[in-house]
Design an enzyme around this catalytic site. Structure first.
Site: not given
Lengths: 193, 193
Positions: B76-78, B113
């Site tokens: 995940a990436d924020t 994402g």
């Protein structure tokens, strides 16, 4: 009061809810928790959106003598409302399954009523958050019931664990209000005392 | 897979974020965390709403060899976006003050994402949550900066502590998405693998 005073003033939380205590801790506030008299009767015919604040004000009246002059007393009550019906803590497992099956695939409202007393100030308000659940099967509800305690929570779910993480698609409003304490509004009310 | 399989399947979380680990724990899932290669370059001109998923897919490509066949790999990436500008982790205290002053009294969007791999399945998606801040004075920002670490968070705030509790008036969407992992959607994607 100034922001600096606010984060240093001692708060008395009239609630045994570990979730409300967690929220005050996350906000960096100084507090002690006391047990509050739980009298959840309310006037017949009262509109659901008024009930939480009415109950918080009741707790306030019964707890006011327990605070020192320099302390803030904070009382709160949270209810779950769907189609004008109030969902409190479930009576038993069947009741929990009935509640969650009703909330399934629908949007309900969580109301927290808050009452705050400090010196000669007394402020109360209600915060509402809309919560939308996905479709929940009875099998999924039973699986979560085996792993998490749903019995001590209004509406038979906690938004912060277990079935809450599976069920809640979307909220509109304050997340911490659903956990039991609308901390944003609480901080701003205290700051303006 | 069935719900029962989902809550028992081992997950590899390619992230060192304690917040993402907390969310999986609160969901009752089995997981181990590994460090993920952090390569936060992205293609110039890419629309902000595509960047988080692009970065999550990059992490996936670089971590895929670290999972066993029976495990789910979760990357995940924020990112925080306001008026087409991306707010990552602040470089220093002045940068944090600039970020929070810009987000003050405005609504920004948090995109996470997510990329999920299991056997021959590879699924990625983006979840967006709108976050509305109240007005923040520089004095309040500095007070929180003295008590809480704002340097390791995109946009210089964590929604779950300190200035996040003071600043966030309202969200529209998934709360856990703002913390770094849209757990509702993650669970439903895994359940449908």
């Amino acid at each position: 009061m100034t922001f600096f005073n606010m984060i240093n003033i001692p708060i008395v939380l009239a609630s045994q809810s570990p979730r409300r205590a967690d929220i005050l801790r996350q906000a960096g506030l100084q507090f002690r928790a006391i047990s509050s008299p739980s009298d959840e009767r309310f006037v017949a015919g009262m509109p659901p959106f008024q009930i939480a604040e009415y109950l918080a004000n009741n707790k306030m009246q019964k707890s006011l003598h327990l605070k020192q002059n320099n302390e803030i007393l904070l009382c709160a009550d949270t209810i779950v409302v769907y189609e004008d019906t109030i969902y409190n803590k479930p009576k038993d497992e069947d009741d929990a399954i009935r509640m969650l099956s009703t909330l399934s695939d629908n949007t309900h409202t969580v109301y927290t009523g808050v009452s705050i007393a400090y010196k000669d100030h007394l402020v109360s308000f209600t915060e509402a958050t809309q919560v939308t659940f996905c479709k929940l099967s009875e099998k999924v509800i039973r699986s979560y019931m085996n792993k998490f305690n749903l019995m001590d929570k209004a509406g038979a779910y906690g938004i912060q664990e277990g079935i809450g993480l599976y069920a809640v698609q979307r909220i509109v409003g304050c997340y911490f209000n659903v956990m039991g304490l609308p901390i944003h509004k609480v901080l701003h009310v205290i700051e303006n005392l």
